[in-house]
Design a protein around this motif. Structure first.
Motif, PDB file in Angstrom:
ATOM      1  N   LYS A 121      23.695  -8.144  27.656  1.00 60.92           N
ATOM      2  CA  LYS A 121      23.435  -9.667  27.748  1.00 60.92           C
ATOM      3  C   LYS A 121      21.939  -9.916  27.396  1.00 60.92           C
ATOM      4  CE  LYS A 121      22.023 -12.510  29.920  1.00 60.92           C
ATOM      5  NZ  LYS A 121      21.176 -13.529  29.551  1.00 60.92           N
ATOM      6  N   GLU A 156      18.375 -15.464  27.003  1.00 56.00           N
ATOM      7  CA  GLU A 156      18.574 -16.957  26.372  1.00 56.00           C
ATOM      8  C   GLU A 156      17.386 -17.175  25.650  1.00 56.00           C
ATOM      9  OE1 GLU A 156      18.864 -16.068  29.578  1.00 56.00           O
ATOM     10  OE2 GLU A 156      19.647 -17.187  30.776  1.00 56.00           O
ATOM     11  N   SER A 185      13.228  -9.887  36.354  1.00 57.20           N
ATOM     12  CA  SER A 185      12.656 -10.329  37.565  1.00 57.20           C
ATOM     13  C   SER A 185      13.042  -9.520  38.677  1.00 57.20           C
ATOM     14  CB  SER A 185      12.183 -11.650  37.505  1.00 57.20           C
ATOM     15  OG  SER A 185      13.661 -12.342  37.686  1.00 57.20           O
ATOM     16  N   GLU A 206       2.886 -11.185  40.698  1.00 54.80           N
ATOM     17  CA  GLU A 206       3.218 -11.182  39.089  1.00 54.80           C
ATOM     18  C   GLU A 206       2.638 -12.450  38.579  1.00 54.80           C
ATOM     19  OE1 GLU A 206       6.854 -10.217  37.202  1.00 54.80           O
ATOM     20  OE2 GLU A 206       5.919  -8.623  36.386  1.00 54.80           O
TER      21      GLU A 206
HETATM   22  P1  NAD Z   1      14.730 -12.660  34.372  1.00 58.11           P
HETATM   23  O1  NAD Z   1      14.941 -11.983  35.776  1.00 58.11           O
HETATM   24  O2  NAD Z   1      14.579 -14.210  34.593  1.00 58.11           O
HETATM   25  O3  NAD Z   1      15.780 -12.471  33.326  1.00 58.11           O
HETATM   26  C1  NAD Z   1      16.024 -11.090  32.691  1.00 58.11           C
HETATM   27  C2  NAD Z   1      17.687 -11.291  32.426  1.00 58.11           C
HETATM   28  O4  NAD Z   1      18.415 -11.542  33.568  1.00 58.11           O
HETATM   29  C3  NAD Z   1      17.787 -12.517  31.390  1.00 58.11           C
HETATM   30  O5  NAD Z   1      18.778 -11.961  30.184  1.00 58.11           O
HETATM   31  C4  NAD Z   1      18.685 -13.500  32.038  1.00 58.11           C
HETATM   32  O6  NAD Z   1      19.417 -14.126  31.496  1.00 58.11           O
HETATM   33  C5  NAD Z   1      19.447 -12.532  33.177  1.00 58.11           C
HETATM   34  N1  NAD Z   1      19.721 -13.386  34.224  1.00 58.11           N
HETATM   35  C6  NAD Z   1      19.310 -14.358  34.786  1.00 58.11           C
HETATM   36  N2  NAD Z   1      19.911 -14.485  36.078  1.00 58.11           N
HETATM   37  C7  NAD Z   1      20.745 -13.796  36.403  1.00 58.11           C
HETATM   38  C8  NAD Z   1      21.813 -13.509  37.094  1.00 58.11           C
HETATM   39  N3  NAD Z   1      21.884 -14.278  38.281  1.00 58.11           N
HETATM   40  N4  NAD Z   1      22.721 -12.504  37.158  1.00 58.11           N
HETATM   41  C9  NAD Z   1      22.638 -11.790  36.012  1.00 58.11           C
HETATM   42  N5  NAD Z   1      21.532 -11.808  35.107  1.00 58.11           N
HETATM   43  C10 NAD Z   1      20.705 -12.759  35.152  1.00 58.11           C
HETATM   44  O7  NAD Z   1      13.522 -12.018  33.746  1.00 58.11           O
HETATM   45  P2  NAD Z   1      12.618 -12.715  32.554  1.00 58.11           P
HETATM   46  O8  NAD Z   1      11.830 -13.951  32.974  1.00 58.11           O
HETATM   47  O9  NAD Z   1      13.487 -12.494  31.475  1.00 58.11           O
HETATM   48  O10 NAD Z   1      11.680 -11.262  32.289  1.00 58.11           O
HETATM   49  C11 NAD Z   1      10.498 -11.229  33.179  1.00 58.11           C
HETATM   50  C12 NAD Z   1      10.410 -10.297  34.152  1.00 58.11           C
HETATM   51  O11 NAD Z   1      10.827  -9.057  33.623  1.00 58.11           O
HETATM   52  C13 NAD Z   1       9.100  -9.952  34.903  1.00 58.11           C
HETATM   53  O12 NAD Z   1       9.241  -9.854  36.077  1.00 58.11           O
HETATM   54  C14 NAD Z   1       8.853  -8.647  34.141  1.00 58.11           C
HETATM   55  O13 NAD Z   1       7.722  -7.783  34.869  1.00 58.11           O
HETATM   56  C15 NAD Z   1      10.059  -8.031  34.112  1.00 58.11           C
HETATM   57  N6  NAD Z   1      10.237  -6.874  33.253  1.00 58.11           N
HETATM   58  C16 NAD Z   1      10.159  -5.668  33.626  1.00 58.11           C
HETATM   59  C17 NAD Z   1      10.166  -4.470  32.554  1.00 58.11           C
HETATM   60  C18 NAD Z   1      10.356  -3.002  33.154  1.00 58.11           C
HETATM   61  O14 NAD Z   1      10.814  -2.338  32.460  1.00 58.11           O
HETATM   62  N7  NAD Z   1      10.153  -2.728  34.357  1.00 58.11           N
HETATM   63  C19 NAD Z   1      10.227  -4.689  31.157  1.00 58.11           C
HETATM   64  C20 NAD Z   1       9.990  -6.260  30.857  1.00 58.11           C
HETATM   65  C21 NAD Z   1       9.955  -7.178  31.978  1.00 58.11           C
END
Ligand code: NAD
Length: 474
Positions: free
Chosen positions: A172, A175, A226, A377
């Motif tokens: 997935k 976006e 996140s 964060e």
């Molecule tokens: P996000 O959680 O908003 O989105 C991540 C993914 O989840 C996207 O593809 C999004 O479409 C999907 N998503 C959103 N809602 C969902 C739901 N209800 N069910 C299933 N999927 C859903 O995160 P983001 O803003 O894209 O990324 C930033 C965050 O990611 C930060 O908190 C960062 O620390 C974390 N991150 C962690 C790592 C790691 O390896 N630990 C690496 C990169 C980013």
């Protein structure tokens, strides 16, 4: 304006609706991508199930899977300059960093290609009447939900070991940055990956992301993103006891002692918090400095931040834009809140002068454990600094959040570094260089930073389950 499609069951597929893709350096919409529907998701799941049932990946000679992964790596290298240019446009990042992302993606495939034929079980002695051994089997369908900050390398980080172990994968894609990642699907297609072994869908999180997480016919979820989204996915996974790998956020601290090499430290600060505009899960977002050098270090960090160039990724500027208008507002609001709560502004704290979503490199001093800036964060180019007096206080402060992704120690005293590497609650501890380590070193968190490990040999075992075969000899 270009238009992109989803890769489903071996074909490129359009949709009746689309998602607009914006250039964060200018705010302009420059492309659209087909918005995957729940029907597309069902097609991807049944193609993946057919692939799993056919055993085309799981039952072949492991060396054949290795060959396939090496070919994918080669295809990634072949398309990397085209892909990197696209990553700059959709993500705002520096061209050199986007090129590094593709190089890293290729390395993941090479690294796990080298392991594909070494996934060996053990023989367990049970006395003369038994033969007992273990084998590792793929889960089946691995759903991988990817964030926007390093979509290409994070996707490859999970996709390569999952395929090496013989799983089928549904990605997935994010976006906000759905384009450069599609080059990984192209590379897999060109390398001859069997139909259904990979589908890549760009749908919204609440629709296709949540739909996949709660789907009745998937076998594993790998989520990077996140904490709130991770929590929602864990709830969905709990319904069917689907195993998960959770790579979540961080609030990682560098602990700097008076005997540290300050020039070396500044290089780490530059990478640690200003690389990718601070949008890195393992960013150095807090710095704890021994009081005797506190003012000196704050001055050096201020000088560093004020000397950085700000601009578009194509110009290889030091500080590139954050991802979106929303991200920019969130980062600036966190800076304002820090000041309201008593932190002192050293530099930055405001938007950049250009069009697009820039945030000036920001340094806040005199933060404290009760402040939001210490605990939560930011995901932007914002460093909070505070002093400490004793070694134990430093470890306690570093451990004083709900996260536990990475931590760093800067000191020339090896004994102190070793004590700290034991005391710090984190999945990875860097000593004297932030981001020391590589794709070979296991990565992942404790606490709210998640569980499970990516990278390194260990990560391969996140994509298999152990079977024990116990035989009575008559
Ligand atoms: P996000 O959680 O908003 O989105 C991540 C993914 O989840 C996207 O593809 C999004 O479409 C999907 N998503 C959103 N809602 C969902 C739901 N209800 N069910 C299933 N999927 C859903 O995160 P983001 O803003 O894209 O990324 C930033 C965050 O990611 C930060 O908190 C960062 O620390 C974390 N991150 C962690 C790592 C790691 O390896 N630990 C690496 C990169 C980013």
């Amino acid at each position: 304006m270009s238009h992109w499609q989803n890769f489903i069951a071996g074909s490129w597929v359009d949709s009746s609706t689309s998602i607009e893709v914006e250039n964060p350096a200018t705010g302009e919409i420059f492309a659209t991508v087909a918005r995957a529907s729940l029907a597309d998701m069902e097609t991807a799941v049944s193609a993946a199930r057919n692939c799993v049932n056919s055993k085309v990946l799981s039952d072949c000679r492991p060396a054949e899977r290795a060959e396939l992964l090496y070919r994918i790596a080669g295809e990634i290298r072949a398309i990397s300059s085209e892909g990197a240019a696209l990553a700059v446009l959709e993500n705002g990042k520096r061209l050199s960093d986007a090129e590094d992302e593709f190089a890293e993606a290729a390395r993941y495939f090479e690294y796990y290609a080298g392991m594909a034929d070494k996934i060996e079980g053990v023989s367990i002695p049970l006395g003369a009447d038994y033969v007992d051994y273990t084998s590792y089997e793929p889960f089946g369908i691995s759903v991988q939900i990817v964030p926007w900050n390093f979509p290409v390398s994070i996707c490859a980080r999970s996709l390569a070991p999952a395929l090496a172990a013989g799983n089928a994968v549904i990605v997935k894609s994010p976006e906000l940055t759905p384009l450069a990642i599609t080059w990984l699907a192209t590379a897999c297609q060109r390398a001859g990956l069997p139909e259904g072994a990979l589908s890549m869908l760009c749908g919204t999180g609440p629709e296709v992301g949540a739909g996949l997480a709660s789907h009745g016919d998937i076998d594993q979820i790998v989520f990077t993103g996140s904490v709130p989204t991770g929590r929602a996915i864990l709830h969905a996974a709990a319904e069917r006891a689907v195993p998960c790998v959770m790579e979540l956020g961080g609030k990682s601290a560098a602990v700097v002692f008076a005997d540290a090499d300050i020039d070396q430290l500044m290089d780490s600060v530059n990478w640690g918090i200003f690389f990718n505009a601070g949008q890195v899960c393992s960013a150095m977002s807090r710095m704890l400095v021994e009081r005797s050098i506190y003012d000196q270090v704050v001055d050096r960090v201020a000088e560093l931040a004020q000397g950085l160039t700000m601009g578009a990724g194509m110009d290889n500027a030091d500080i590139t834009p954050v991802m979106s208008a929303k991200q920019q507002q969130q980062v600036l609001a966190k800076c304002d809140l820090a000041l309201e709560q008593g932190a002192q502004l050293v530099t930055g704290g405001v938007a950049g002068g250009q069009s697009g979503y820039f945030v000036q490199p920001t340094v806040l001093r005199d933060i404290s454990a009760e402040m939001d800036i210490f605990q939560s964060e930011v995901f932007g180019p914002v460093l909070g600094i505070m002093p400490f007096d004793t070694e134990q206080q430093a470890w306690d402060l570093a451990n004083g959040t709900d996260y536990g992704l990475v931590a760093g120690i800067f000191s020339n005293d090896i004994n102190r570094c070793l004590r700290g590497s034991r005391a710090l609650r984190a999945g990875q501890v860097f000593v004297n260089e932030w981001y020391a380590g590589g794709i070979e070193t296991p990565f992942g968190g404790t606490g709210l930073s998640g569980f499970g490990r990516e990278k390194g040999q260990e990560a391969l075992y996140s994509y298999v389950q152990t079977k024990n075969i116990a035989i009575r000899i008559s």
